[in-house]
Design an enzyme around this catalytic site. Structure first.
Site, PDB file in Angstrom:
ATOM      1  N   GLY A  56       2.843  11.843 -38.057  1.00 34.91           N
ATOM      2  CA  GLY A  56       1.883  11.937 -38.665  1.00 34.91           C
ATOM      3  C   GLY A  56       0.509  11.578 -38.807  1.00 34.91           C
ATOM      4  O   GLY A  56      -0.455  12.433 -39.051  1.00 34.91           O
ATOM      5  N   THR A  69      10.958  15.523 -42.409  1.00 37.36           N
ATOM      6  CA  THR A  69       9.996  16.298 -43.476  1.00 37.36           C
ATOM      7  C   THR A  69      10.322  17.747 -43.765  1.00 37.36           C
ATOM      8  O   THR A  69      10.605  18.640 -42.959  1.00 37.36           O
ATOM      9  CB  THR A  69       8.717  16.299 -42.897  1.00 37.36           C
ATOM     10  N   ARG A  92       2.030   2.314 -45.889  1.00 33.92           N
ATOM     11  CA  ARG A  92       1.612   3.746 -45.060  1.00 33.92           C
ATOM     12  C   ARG A  92       1.604   5.009 -45.075  1.00 33.92           C
ATOM     13  O   ARG A  92       2.384   5.123 -46.477  1.00 33.92           O
ATOM     14  CB  ARG A  92       2.899   3.600 -43.974  1.00 33.92           C
ATOM     15  N   VAL A  93       0.434   6.171 -45.216  1.00 36.50           N
ATOM     16  CA  VAL A  93       1.060   7.541 -45.896  1.00 36.50           C
ATOM     17  C   VAL A  93       1.316   8.051 -44.713  1.00 36.50           C
ATOM     18  O   VAL A  93      -0.160   8.038 -43.275  1.00 36.50           O
ATOM     19  CB  VAL A  93      -0.342   7.321 -46.941  1.00 36.50           C
ATOM     20  N   GLY A  94       2.052   9.415 -43.852  1.00 38.42           N
ATOM     21  CA  GLY A  94       1.297  10.837 -43.292  1.00 38.42           C
ATOM     22  C   GLY A  94       0.155  11.201 -44.226  1.00 38.42           C
ATOM     23  O   GLY A  94      -0.215  11.316 -44.559  1.00 38.42           O
ATOM     24  N   ASP A  95       0.900  12.509 -42.671  1.00 39.10           N
ATOM     25  CA  ASP A  95      -0.178  13.658 -43.558  1.00 39.10           C
ATOM     26  C   ASP A  95       0.511  14.681 -44.199  1.00 39.10           C
ATOM     27  O   ASP A  95      -0.053  15.790 -44.970  1.00 39.10           O
ATOM     28  CB  ASP A  95       0.185  14.646 -42.207  1.00 39.10           C
ATOM     29  N   THR A 147       5.187  19.437 -40.009  1.00 37.11           N
ATOM     30  CA  THR A 147       6.211  18.042 -39.895  1.00 37.11           C
ATOM     31  C   THR A 147       5.736  17.581 -38.215  1.00 37.11           C
ATOM     32  O   THR A 147       5.885  18.924 -37.092  1.00 37.11           O
ATOM     33  CB  THR A 147       7.771  18.681 -39.208  1.00 37.11           C
ATOM     34  N   GLY A 148       6.161  16.052 -38.499  1.00 44.58           N
ATOM     35  CA  GLY A 148       5.679  16.083 -37.008  1.00 44.58           C
ATOM     36  C   GLY A 148       5.694  14.445 -36.930  1.00 44.58           C
ATOM     37  O   GLY A 148       5.540  13.800 -38.275  1.00 44.58           O
TER      38      GLY A 148
HETATM   39  N1  ASP Z   1       4.961  14.126 -41.102  1.00 41.92           N
HETATM   40  C1  ASP Z   1       5.954  13.421 -42.037  1.00 41.92           C
HETATM   41  C2  ASP Z   1       4.978  11.665 -41.711  1.00 41.92           C
HETATM   42  O1  ASP Z   1       4.686  11.430 -40.531  1.00 41.92           O
HETATM   43  C3  ASP Z   1       6.719  13.175 -40.729  1.00 41.92           C
HETATM   44  C4  ASP Z   1       8.022  14.055 -40.844  1.00 41.92           C
HETATM   45  O2  ASP Z   1       7.602  15.082 -40.380  1.00 41.92           O
HETATM   46  O3  ASP Z   1       9.263  14.166 -41.174  1.00 41.92           O
HETATM   47  O4  ASP Z   1       5.384  11.263 -42.500  1.00 41.92           O
END
Ligand code: ASP
Length: 309
Positions: free
Chosen positions: A230, A176, A204-207, A227-228
């Site tokens: 999510g 990300t 699916r949706v992340g943070d 980033t991480g």
């Molecule tokens: N945080 C992002 C997600 O969960 C993934 C990432 O940081 O690459 O969608």
């Protein structure tokens, strides 16, 4: 004049030194530098923090190296679904999009949601309709195809607990991208953009597009891009949690950012990092993984482009 500065990231993860070729490392560093310089130039010319973070993130989205825009990972259906968000720390206006495909620069679509709609968050078909109405460039699937990403997907496409694997194996890389900036007037902003996680399904949706989780900006406290993993960043309301520690516990930017990443997110079981800035132009970039693609530049002369600890 306020000290102006910008920080960017291209994802955190197990970026083990030695696993990357020297050529690849040069490529990553130059892509980070290109995005950093693009955003910094906006600030140097007297532009706003919002313009600076949009410019920096657009440049990262245009690189195939990062998991956003052009380099987005494959979903379980072998497609790309992207999420992005942007927030202005002065007005607390924000825009976000989710589950969009084919859009060249998702961050600019999020910007248009903020500037040109009555809403904060648009998703799926509706977001695509809004994109068409606002003349956003649409690319075909060939633009988003990358052999490496496709291989990553092939390896796990027949499994369905990919998210758990991702967190458990600790050999994952989150690509990300994000930027935070403080302009000459002392206004701050944050933007984040992602392709999410390889092999994701069920919408699916992340943070990353969630205001308060993966992205947040408020002149009174800080601007944050995360980033991480999510799911953990959503449950920890990570970006807003950093702001809360600054506001309610009067912690410094660096202390608050480190507390959240090194203690609170870890306690939940999440891995990743964030970039943080405040209205004095101070920057903090903590992560609890092996590395995080990151860079920062300030009008006081400091400049950093870094990958490992
Ligand atoms: N945080 C992002 C997600 O969960 C993934 C990432 O940081 O690459 O969608």
């Amino acid at each position: 004049m306020n000290t102006f500065s910008i920080a960017i990231h291209g994802g955190a993860g197990t970026l083990v030194k030695g696993m990357m070729t020297p050529e690849k490392e040069i490529e990553y560093r130059s892509a980070l530098k290109n995005a950093l310089d693009g955003g910094y130039q906006v600030l140097e010319n007297g532009g706003t923090a919002v313009d600076a973070v949009e410019e920096a993130v657009k440049r990262l989205e245009d690189s195939y190296l990062f998991n956003a825009g052009k380099g987005s990972v494959f979903t379980a259906a072998e497609t790309h679904e992207m999420d992005a968000s942007i927030m202005d720390g002065e007005s607390l206006n924000a825009g976000a999009v989710s589950l969009i495909s084919g859009i060249k620069n998702p961050v600019s679509l999020a910007r248009d949601v903020m500037d040109k709609s009555e809403h904060v968050f648009l998703a799926g078909d509706g977001a695509m309709e809004f994109a068409k109405n606002n003349n956003h460039a649409i690319e075909d699937s060939a633009y988003f195809y990358d052999e490496f990403r496709h291989k990553q997907w092939i390896e796990i496409k027949d499994t369905d607990s990919f998210q758990l694997d991702h967190a458990k194996k600790k050999d994952s890389k989150f690509g990300t991208v994000g930027a935070v900036a403080c302009d000459q007037k002392g206004t701050i902003a944050a933007a984040t953009s992602t392709g999410g996680m390889t092999n994701k399904k069920f919408g699916r949706v992340g943070d990353s597009p969630m205001i308060g989780a993966g992205n947040y900006a408020n002149n009174e406290t800080c601007a944050i891009s995360c980033t991480g993993s999510g799911e953990y960043f959503i449950r920890g309301v990570v970006a807003y949690d950093v702001a809360c520690l600054i506001e309610h516990k009067e912690m410094s930017l660096a202390a608050a950012a480190t507390e959240v990443i090194s203690k609170r997110v870890l306690k939940l079981g999440g891995d990743g990092g964030l970039i943080a800035i405040n209205a004095n132009g101070e920057i903090s970039m903590p992560f609890n993984t092996e590395g995080m693609y990151r860079a920062s530049k300030s009008s006081n002369g400091e400049e950093v482009v870094s990958i490992y600890k």
